[in-house]
Design a protein around this motif. Structure first.
Motif, PDB file in Angstrom:
ATOM      1  N   PRO A   1     -17.665 -21.807  -1.812  1.00  0.00           N
ATOM      2  CA  PRO A   1     -18.437 -21.102  -0.793  1.00  0.00           C
ATOM      3  C   PRO A   1     -18.210 -19.588  -0.805  1.00  0.00           C
ATOM      4  CG  PRO A   1     -17.530 -23.115   0.116  1.00  0.00           C
ATOM      5  CD  PRO A   1     -16.914 -22.948  -1.247  1.00  0.00           C
ATOM      6  N   ALA A   2     -16.995 -19.151  -1.068  1.00  0.00           N
ATOM      7  CA  ALA A   2     -16.686 -17.733  -1.255  1.00  0.00           C
ATOM      8  C   ALA A   2     -15.919 -17.598  -2.560  1.00  0.00           C
ATOM      9  CB  ALA A   2     -15.859 -17.193  -0.099  1.00  0.00           C
ATOM     10  N   GLY A   3     -16.319 -16.635  -3.383  1.00  0.00           N
ATOM     11  CA  GLY A   3     -15.691 -16.505  -4.699  1.00  0.00           C
ATOM     12  C   GLY A   3     -14.366 -15.780  -4.645  1.00  0.00           C
ATOM     13  N   ILE A   4     -14.421 -14.447  -4.509  1.00  0.00           N
ATOM     14  CA  ILE A   4     -13.222 -13.600  -4.443  1.00  0.00           C
ATOM     15  C   ILE A   4     -13.279 -12.813  -3.135  1.00  0.00           C
ATOM     16  CG2 ILE A   4     -11.976 -11.677  -5.497  1.00  0.00           C
ATOM     17  CD1 ILE A   4     -13.209 -12.557  -8.193  1.00  0.00           C
ATOM     18  N   VAL A   5     -12.222 -12.882  -2.341  1.00  0.00           N
ATOM     19  CA  VAL A   5     -12.112 -12.132  -1.093  1.00  0.00           C
ATOM     20  C   VAL A   5     -10.868 -11.265  -1.166  1.00  0.00           C
ATOM     21  CG1 VAL A   5     -11.829 -12.273   1.408  1.00  0.00           C
ATOM     22  CG2 VAL A   5     -13.291 -13.928   0.228  1.00  0.00           C
ATOM     23  N   ALA A   6     -11.011  -9.966  -0.844  1.00  0.00           N
ATOM     24  CA  ALA A   6      -9.876  -9.042  -0.913  1.00  0.00           C
ATOM     25  C   ALA A   6      -9.868  -8.137   0.304  1.00  0.00           C
ATOM     26  CB  ALA A   6      -9.942  -8.202  -2.186  1.00  0.00           C
ATOM     27  N   GLY A   7      -8.659  -7.823   0.788  1.00  0.00           N
ATOM     28  CA  GLY A   7      -8.511  -6.932   1.928  1.00  0.00           C
ATOM     29  C   GLY A   7      -8.195  -7.689   3.197  1.00  0.00           C
ATOM     30  N   THR A   8      -7.917  -6.932   4.279  1.00  0.00           N
ATOM     31  CA  THR A   8      -7.520  -7.548   5.538  1.00  0.00           C
ATOM     32  C   THR A   8      -8.002  -6.700   6.702  1.00  0.00           C
ATOM     33  OG1 THR A   8      -5.649  -8.565   6.681  1.00  0.00           O
ATOM     34  CG2 THR A   8      -5.263  -6.416   5.697  1.00  0.00           C
ATOM     35  N   ALA A   9      -8.089  -7.292   7.878  1.00  0.00           N
ATOM     36  CA  ALA A   9      -8.679  -6.637   9.037  1.00  0.00           C
ATOM     37  C   ALA A   9      -7.686  -5.723   9.743  1.00  0.00           C
ATOM     38  CB  ALA A   9      -9.194  -7.689  10.020  1.00  0.00           C
TER      39      ALA A   9
ATOM     40  N   ARG B   1      -1.050  -6.812  11.616  1.00  0.00           N
ATOM     41  CA  ARG B   1       0.049  -5.862  11.784  1.00  0.00           C
ATOM     42  C   ARG B   1       0.515  -5.240  10.476  1.00  0.00           C
ATOM     43  NH1 ARG B   1       5.297  -8.219  11.115  1.00  0.00           N
ATOM     44  NH2 ARG B   1       5.274 -10.452  10.687  1.00  0.00           N
ATOM     45  N   TYR B   2      -0.019  -5.721   9.347  1.00  0.00           N
ATOM     46  CA  TYR B   2       0.313  -5.139   8.056  1.00  0.00           C
ATOM     47  C   TYR B   2      -0.701  -4.062   7.696  1.00  0.00           C
ATOM     48  CZ  TYR B   2       3.349  -9.169   7.863  1.00  0.00           C
ATOM     49  OH  TYR B   2       4.297 -10.103   8.155  1.00  0.00           O
ATOM     50  N   SER B   3      -0.413  -3.327   6.639  1.00  0.00           N
ATOM     51  CA  SER B   3      -1.322  -2.274   6.194  1.00  0.00           C
ATOM     52  C   SER B   3      -2.715  -2.834   5.971  1.00  0.00           C
ATOM     53  CB  SER B   3      -0.809  -1.660   4.893  1.00  0.00           C
ATOM     54  OG  SER B   3      -1.753  -0.762   4.370  1.00  0.00           O
ATOM     55  N   TYR B   4      -3.708  -2.164   6.525  1.00  0.00           N
ATOM     56  CA  TYR B   4      -5.068  -2.656   6.381  1.00  0.00           C
ATOM     57  C   TYR B   4      -5.912  -1.782   5.472  1.00  0.00           C
ATOM     58  CZ  TYR B   4      -5.658   0.671  10.225  1.00  0.00           C
ATOM     59  OH  TYR B   4      -5.632   1.801  11.002  1.00  0.00           O
ATOM     60  N   GLU B   5      -5.318  -0.759   4.871  1.00  0.00           N
ATOM     61  CA  GLU B   5      -6.018   0.001   3.840  1.00  0.00           C
ATOM     62  C   GLU B   5      -5.541  -0.511   2.488  1.00  0.00           C
ATOM     63  OE1 GLU B   5      -6.500   4.536   2.150  1.00  0.00           O
ATOM     64  OE2 GLU B   5      -5.809   4.234   4.206  1.00  0.00           O
ATOM     65  N   VAL B   6      -6.307  -1.413   1.912  1.00  0.00           N
ATOM     66  CA  VAL B   6      -5.849  -2.188   0.757  1.00  0.00           C
ATOM     67  C   VAL B   6      -6.486  -1.650  -0.516  1.00  0.00           C
ATOM     68  CG1 VAL B   6      -5.860  -4.465  -0.309  1.00  0.00           C
ATOM     69  CG2 VAL B   6      -5.470  -4.251   2.145  1.00  0.00           C
ATOM     70  N   PRO B   7      -5.674  -1.285  -1.528  1.00  0.00           N
ATOM     71  CA  PRO B   7      -6.246  -0.952  -2.836  1.00  0.00           C
ATOM     72  C   PRO B   7      -6.464  -2.218  -3.653  1.00  0.00           C
ATOM     73  CG  PRO B   7      -3.875  -0.612  -2.887  1.00  0.00           C
ATOM     74  CD  PRO B   7      -4.215  -1.090  -1.494  1.00  0.00           C
ATOM     75  N   VAL B   8      -7.627  -2.334  -4.267  1.00  0.00           N
ATOM     76  CA  VAL B   8      -7.901  -3.528  -5.071  1.00  0.00           C
ATOM     77  C   VAL B   8      -8.773  -3.131  -6.254  1.00  0.00           C
ATOM     78  CG1 VAL B   8      -9.920  -4.196  -3.699  1.00  0.00           C
ATOM     79  CG2 VAL B   8      -8.698  -5.934  -4.999  1.00  0.00           C
TER      80      VAL B   8
ATOM     81  N   LEU C   1     -11.134  -1.289   2.313  1.00  0.00           N
ATOM     82  CA  LEU C   1     -10.618  -0.883   1.011  1.00  0.00           C
ATOM     83  C   LEU C   1     -10.307   0.604   0.987  1.00  0.00           C
ATOM     84  CD1 LEU C   1     -12.911  -2.755  -1.534  1.00  0.00           C
ATOM     85  CD2 LEU C   1     -10.770  -3.518  -0.487  1.00  0.00           C
ATOM     86  N   GLY C   2      -9.253   0.958   0.254  1.00  0.00           N
ATOM     87  CA  GLY C   2      -8.948   2.341  -0.048  1.00  0.00           C
ATOM     88  C   GLY C   2      -8.613   2.479  -1.522  1.00  0.00           C
ATOM     89  N   THR C   3      -9.202   3.460  -2.201  1.00  0.00           N
ATOM     90  CA  THR C   3      -8.968   3.742  -3.617  1.00  0.00           C
ATOM     91  C   THR C   3      -9.082   2.462  -4.444  1.00  0.00           C
ATOM     92  OG1 THR C   3      -7.409   5.435  -2.854  1.00  0.00           O
ATOM     93  CG2 THR C   3      -7.526   5.017  -5.221  1.00  0.00           C
ATOM     94  N   SER C   4     -10.285   1.960  -4.552  1.00  0.00           N
ATOM     95  CA  SER C   4     -10.524   0.659  -5.164  1.00  0.00           C
ATOM     96  C   SER C   4     -11.705   0.723  -6.111  1.00  0.00           C
ATOM     97  CB  SER C   4     -10.807  -0.389  -4.077  1.00  0.00           C
ATOM     98  OG  SER C   4      -9.694  -0.544  -3.215  1.00  0.00           O
TER      99      SER C   4
ATOM    100  N   ASN D   1     -15.262   2.525  -5.932  1.00  0.00           N
ATOM    101  CA  ASN D   1     -16.208   2.608  -7.038  1.00  0.00           C
ATOM    102  C   ASN D   1     -16.784   1.222  -7.304  1.00  0.00           C
ATOM    103  OD1 ASN D   1     -17.582   3.104  -9.464  1.00  0.00           O
ATOM    104  ND2 ASN D   1     -15.720   2.901 -10.679  1.00  0.00           N
ATOM    105  N   VAL D   2     -18.091   1.072  -7.101  1.00  0.00           N
ATOM    106  CA  VAL D   2     -18.788  -0.176  -7.411  1.00  0.00           C
ATOM    107  C   VAL D   2     -19.754   0.139  -8.545  1.00  0.00           C
ATOM    108  CG1 VAL D   2     -20.260  -2.023  -6.536  1.00  0.00           C
ATOM    109  CG2 VAL D   2     -18.582  -0.934  -5.020  1.00  0.00           C
TER     110      VAL D   2
END
Length: 208
Positions: free
Chosen positions: A116-124, A128-135, A162-165, A195-196
């Motif tokens: 149903p979902a292929g690849i999911v990356a990042g967090t809301a 309480r953890y870092s939410y600016e995720v590089p991927v 996302l940040g710097t991804s 960058n997409v």
């Protein structure tokens, strides 16, 4: 086969795991139980130095004839991990997500199919953890996305905060539902330097 979850690594916030390699395994048929919904093929938290490579992950989190639980996945890497390397795996027929990479990292050269979902990356942001995720999601194939019960939308690659991804060189094709996004970029606070490029999306309800 038949276990609640097949591989579980629980580091502690006060004593983190360090240096985890999961390579060349067949990880299949973990079973969802009504009393305990969090069923995964691989689950990892509070761990650094993660490498998940060249595994075959199949049909984790549900049984034929049962509903697919949205909390069950072939791979779930928690936001509490440092960025991981997830490459050259085959992930098929998950209850929900083929590769759920909350911690970010390098996700490359994987084949994900019939999920149903292929690849999911990042967090809301609320976490309480870092939410600016590089991927870096590169050179993956996400194919034949499936319906999730009464939900008609299906995501090929879905991200949040996302940040710097980069999301480059991926193929997203042949949605079984004819709906959903090939690539979804979401944010409830942070979205920068992403960058997409050079992705191919076809026979899918919507593009980006």
């Amino acid at each position: 086969e038949g276990h609640r979850s097949n591989i579980v690594v629980n580091g502690l916030s006060s004593a983190r795991g360090n240096g985890l390699t999961i390579r060349r395994n067949v990880i299949a048929y973990s079973i969802h139980h009504e009393a305990d919904r969090f069923t995964q093929g691989i689950y990892v938290q509070n761990t650094d130095g993660i490498l998940i490579e060249e595994n075959y992950l199949h049909h984790n989190g549900w049984r034929e004839g049962d509903h697919r639980d949205p909390l069950a996945h072939n791979v779930y890497l928690s936001k509490s991990n440092s960025p991981a390397i997830v490459r050259r795996n085959i992930s098929t027929h998950a209850a929900n997500t083929g590769l759920m990479i909350r911690c970010g990292g390098d996700v490359s050269e994987n084949i994900v199919a019939y999920c149903p979902a292929g690849i999911v990356a990042g967090t809301a942001k609320s976490d309480r953890y870092s939410y600016e995720v590089p991927v870096h999601v590169r050179d993956n194939a996400v194919l034949h996305g499936m319906n999730f019960g009464s939900t008609v939308e299906q995501w090929g690659i879905s991200t949040i905060n996302l940040g710097t991804s980069e999301i480059t060189g991926n193929i997203i094709a042949h949605s079984e539902t004819g709906d959903g996004y090939g690539i979804s970029l979401d944010s409830d606070d942070v979205f920068r330097d992403v960058n997409v490029s050079n992705n191919a999306i076809f026979n899918h309800g919507r593009g980006v």
